[in-house]
Design an enzyme around this catalytic site. Structure first.
Site, PDB file in Angstrom:
ATOM      1  N   HIS A   1       0.630  -1.585  -0.240  1.00 19.15           N
ATOM      2  CA  HIS A   1      -0.357   0.163   0.078  1.00 19.15           C
ATOM      3  C   HIS A   1       1.172   1.092  -0.004  1.00 19.15           C
ATOM      4  CE1 HIS A   1       0.278   1.005   4.271  1.00 19.15           C
ATOM      5  NE2 HIS A   1       0.307  -0.313   4.098  1.00 19.15           N
TER       6      HIS A   1
ATOM      7  N   ASP B   1       4.626  -6.260   4.405  1.00 22.95           N
ATOM      8  CA  ASP B   1       4.164  -5.190   4.423  1.00 22.95           C
ATOM      9  C   ASP B   1       3.846  -4.912   6.864  1.00 22.95           C
ATOM     10  OD1 ASP B   1       2.835  -3.265   5.420  1.00 22.95           O
ATOM     11  OD2 ASP B   1       0.283  -4.248   4.745  1.00 22.95           O
TER      12      ASP B   1
ATOM     13  N   ASP C   1      -0.897   4.052   1.243  1.00 25.22           N
ATOM     14  CA  ASP C   1      -1.277   5.295   1.897  1.00 25.22           C
ATOM     15  C   ASP C   1       0.117   5.613   3.184  1.00 25.22           C
ATOM     16  OD1 ASP C   1      -2.688   2.778   1.901  1.00 25.22           O
ATOM     17  OD2 ASP C   1      -3.927   3.684   2.661  1.00 25.22           O
TER      18      ASP C   1
ATOM     19  N   GLU D   1      -5.591   1.409   2.698  1.00 24.10           N
ATOM     20  CA  GLU D   1      -4.722   0.182   2.871  1.00 24.10           C
ATOM     21  C   GLU D   1      -5.378   0.510   4.529  1.00 24.10           C
ATOM     22  OE1 GLU D   1      -3.151  -3.009   5.935  1.00 24.10           O
ATOM     23  OE2 GLU D   1      -2.517  -0.672   5.580  1.00 24.10           O
ATOM     24  N   GLU D   2      -4.904   1.753   4.753  1.00 24.86           N
ATOM     25  CA  GLU D   2      -4.775   2.449   6.443  1.00 24.86           C
ATOM     26  C   GLU D   2      -6.328   2.619   6.805  1.00 24.86           C
ATOM     27  OE1 GLU D   2      -2.869   1.642   8.422  1.00 24.86           O
ATOM     28  OE2 GLU D   2      -0.371   2.007   7.746  1.00 24.86           O
TER      29      GLU D   2
HETATM   30  N1  BES Z   1       1.593  -2.830   8.052  1.00 23.30           N
HETATM   31  C1  BES Z   1       0.179  -2.887   8.609  1.00 23.30           C
HETATM   32  C2  BES Z   1      -0.209  -4.452   9.154  1.00 23.30           C
HETATM   33  C3  BES Z   1      -0.062  -5.327  10.303  1.00 23.30           C
HETATM   34  C4  BES Z   1       0.072  -3.835  11.366  1.00 23.30           C
HETATM   35  C5  BES Z   1       0.989  -6.149  10.254  1.00 23.30           C
HETATM   36  C6  BES Z   1       1.470  -4.662  12.961  1.00 23.30           C
HETATM   37  C7  BES Z   1       1.256  -6.680  11.359  1.00 23.30           C
HETATM   38  C8  BES Z   1       2.216  -6.635  11.984  1.00 23.30           C
HETATM   39  C9  BES Z   1      -0.748  -2.523   8.201  1.00 23.30           C
HETATM   40  O1  BES Z   1      -0.554  -0.943   7.201  1.00 23.30           O
HETATM   41  C10 BES Z   1      -2.205  -1.244   9.331  1.00 23.30           C
HETATM   42  O2  BES Z   1      -1.697  -0.221   9.558  1.00 23.30           O
HETATM   43  N2  BES Z   1      -3.337  -2.057   8.716  1.00 23.30           N
HETATM   44  C11 BES Z   1      -4.372  -1.886   9.865  1.00 23.30           C
HETATM   45  C12 BES Z   1      -5.764  -2.220   9.083  1.00 23.30           C
HETATM   46  C13 BES Z   1      -6.843  -1.376   9.391  1.00 23.30           C
HETATM   47  C14 BES Z   1      -6.721  -0.299   8.925  1.00 23.30           C
HETATM   48  C15 BES Z   1      -7.836  -2.290   8.716  1.00 23.30           C
HETATM   49  C16 BES Z   1      -4.171  -2.073  11.288  1.00 23.30           C
HETATM   50  O3  BES Z   1      -3.476  -2.966  11.275  1.00 23.30           O
HETATM   51  O4  BES Z   1      -4.591  -1.182  11.711  1.00 23.30           O
HETATM   52 MN    MN Z   2       1.087  -1.337   5.899  1.00 18.95          MN
HETATM   53 MN    MN Z   3      -0.429   0.233   9.031  1.00 22.66          MN
END
Ligand code: BES
Ligand code: MN
Ligand code: MN
Length: 478
Positions: A102, A198, A104, A169-170
């Site tokens: 992603h 990611d 963003d 994604e965020e």
């Molecule tokens: N890169 C993260 C996901 C992640 C975080 C994977 C920690 C492994 C460990 C991703 O960008 C993220 O922050 N995702 C959000 C998704 C949500 C907004 C639907 C999250 O996990 O809060």
């Molecule tokens: Mn991420």
């Molecule tokens: Mn993130």
């Protein structure tokens, strides 16, 4: 030309200054998907990637539009940022790898405590600082760097490569599910494996491969009463205050030990088997890693197993904030007329999103009824993303294990994670393929936090790992 690891790695080292500049250009565009006013910047980042992909010789490059953003949203006509699609090669004798990431980022402001402008890439003592350096612009750009290194060496990519870069994604990956379903037999036909860079190593020294993620259901509780904000001197004590109701509702979601107070959730969590319990023994992790990451001694558990299990395989509930409440410095004597409490629940096998939402709504409505308040209550789901759990011994993971060993000289730990990448399960289901999480950054990168960083060594060795992975994956059986 055949795959020669040392040629490729030398080329990657040689291109280091260019790779840093490429990341610098990406970090400089504040592509915050959660801030409606910055949507043009998110789109600009998609265009930046498009330009880079053209220069690298990609085919079928598209900025795929996803329509307008569904509510809740201030601007009803707000367009979702596009998905950047491209492909390198379509050779039927090669395997096809789809890489997703992603472009963003989370919001960031100097005032939050950054040591430098979050939207300028700053290189200091072998570390690259900037919003998105690790989450997820660095890893996304990493794939482009790997392609560039091949191109400059005159080395053919060992697989057909498809890129899917999203800008939402965020904020819950709005619109991407539908695109994947629609293109499963179109653009994505013939995809053999999906790889996502990611997430992060668990600690700071040992590389990992990741085979599980928690899901996330994000909720909003709205309480409204008066028509407009009121003076607390004139109306305090004689009207029912929405924020008073809301804090009671929020306070009744989770206790101080992290235990979720909503009934019926625990019963849905897959029981811990003895076999699974043993897995945690061999993972390299220490409570100190957690305390270092938070810069405090606020951990709820002080043993490795409990910490990892509560991060990876049990649900959690976090309260994020209150929209509409007085939140600035000073002492404003206001009664807010309408407030929205935000919280999310991280989900794990076998919690079902719909069932969870029913339980949440019932819990909040029942509690609100006991308050006997004349105010209006609305509670609902804003977005959800599924949890994901895979087999870490399939061909895709095997290739990544070999690549990690070749670059870092050590076998990676196999981890699950507590964060969420909503689209992971959709790729697996719709493309009927295996997904691999191949992290580039370290556990202390500060994703979503101040002074987010990516160690330069992780960035560059990460490009080597991503490149080597493609070759090892190509060598496996077609
Ligand atoms: N890169 C993260 C996901 C992640 C975080 C994977 C920690 C492994 C460990 C991703 O960008 C993220 O922050 N995702 C959000 C998704 C949500 C907004 C639907 C999250 O996990 O809060
Ligand atoms: Mn991420
Ligand atoms: Mn993130």
């Amino acid at each position: 030309m055949a795959f020669n690891k040392s040629n490729l790695n030398e080329k990657i080292d040689e291109l280091k200054p260019k790779f840093i500049e490429r990341l610098r250009s990406a970090v400089e565009i504040p592509s915050v998907s959660g801030d409606e006013s910055l949507r043009p910047q998110v789109v600009k980042t998609a265009e930046f990637l498009q330009k880079e992909l053209i220069a690298l010789g990609a085919q079928d490059i598209e900025l795929r539009e996803l329509g307008t953003q569904p509510p809740p949203v201030a601007n009803k006509d707000l367009q979702l940022p596009p998905i950047v699609l491209s492909r390198f090669g379509k050779d039927p004798s090669k395997k096809t790898v789809l890489v997703y990431g992603h472009y963003d980022v989370q919001p960031a402001a100097l005032e939050d405590g950054w040591n430098s402008d979050p939207f300028k890439l700053v290189e200091k003592n072998g570390v690259l600082y900037g919003r998105g350096s690790s989450d997820d612009k660095g890893p996304v750009i990493g794939w482009l760097n790997a392609i560039q290194a091949h191109k400059e060496l005159g080395l053919e990519l060992p697989v057909n490569l498809i890129t899917v870069f999203e800008g939402m994604e965020e904020s819950g990956s709005l619109g991407l599910d539908e695109l994947i379903k629609k293109e499963a037999n179109g653009y994505f036909k013939g995809v053999d494996a999906v790889t996502i860079s990611d997430n992060y190593w668990l600690g700071t020294e040992k590389p990992v491969l990741t085979y599980g993620l928690r899901g996330v259901n994000y909720y909003e509780i709205e309480v409204s009463g008066p028509n407009a904000d009121l003076h607390s001197g004139l109306f305090g004590g004689i009207v029912s205050e929405p924020l008073n109701d809301l804090v009671k509702l929020l306070a009744n979601l989770v206790d101080g030990q992290g235990k979720i107070l909503i009934k019926g959730i625990d019963e849905q969590v897959a029981p811990l088997t003895e076999k699974e319990d043993k897995i945690y023994d061999d993972i390299e992790f220490d409570v100190k890693v957690l305390n270092d990451a938070t810069g405090s001694e606020t951990a709820l558990y002080n043993d490795k197993k409990s910490i990892l299990q509560h991060r990876w395989r049990y649900p959690s509930l976090s309260i994020h904030g209150i929209e509409g409440a007085f939140a600035e410095a000073g002492a404003k004597t206001v009664i807010p007329a309408k407030v929205k409490g935000k919280f999310s629940i991280r989900t794990v096998p076998n919690i079902e999103s719909n069932k969870l939402t029913e339980l949440v709504i019932k819990h909040v409505e029942e509690h609100f009824a006991t308050l006997k308040s004349p105010n209006q209550l609305k509670v609902g789901l804003i977005h959800d993303g599924d949890y994901w759990l895979s087999d870490p011994f399939n061909e895709n993971f095997t290739a990544a294990r070999k690549a990690t060993k070749a670059v870092w000289g050590i076998e990676p730990d196999l981890t699950r994670e507590g964060g969420s990448i909503p689209i992971t399960l959709t790729f697996e289901k719709e493309l009927k393929t295996s997904v691999l999480l191949l992290p580039i950054g370290r556990g202390d990168d500060g994703a979503h936090s101040t002074n987010e960083k990516l160690d330069l060594s992780n960035y560059i060795e990460g490009v080597k790992t991503q490149s080597a992975y493609l070759h090892y994956y190509a060598q496996g059986e077609k």
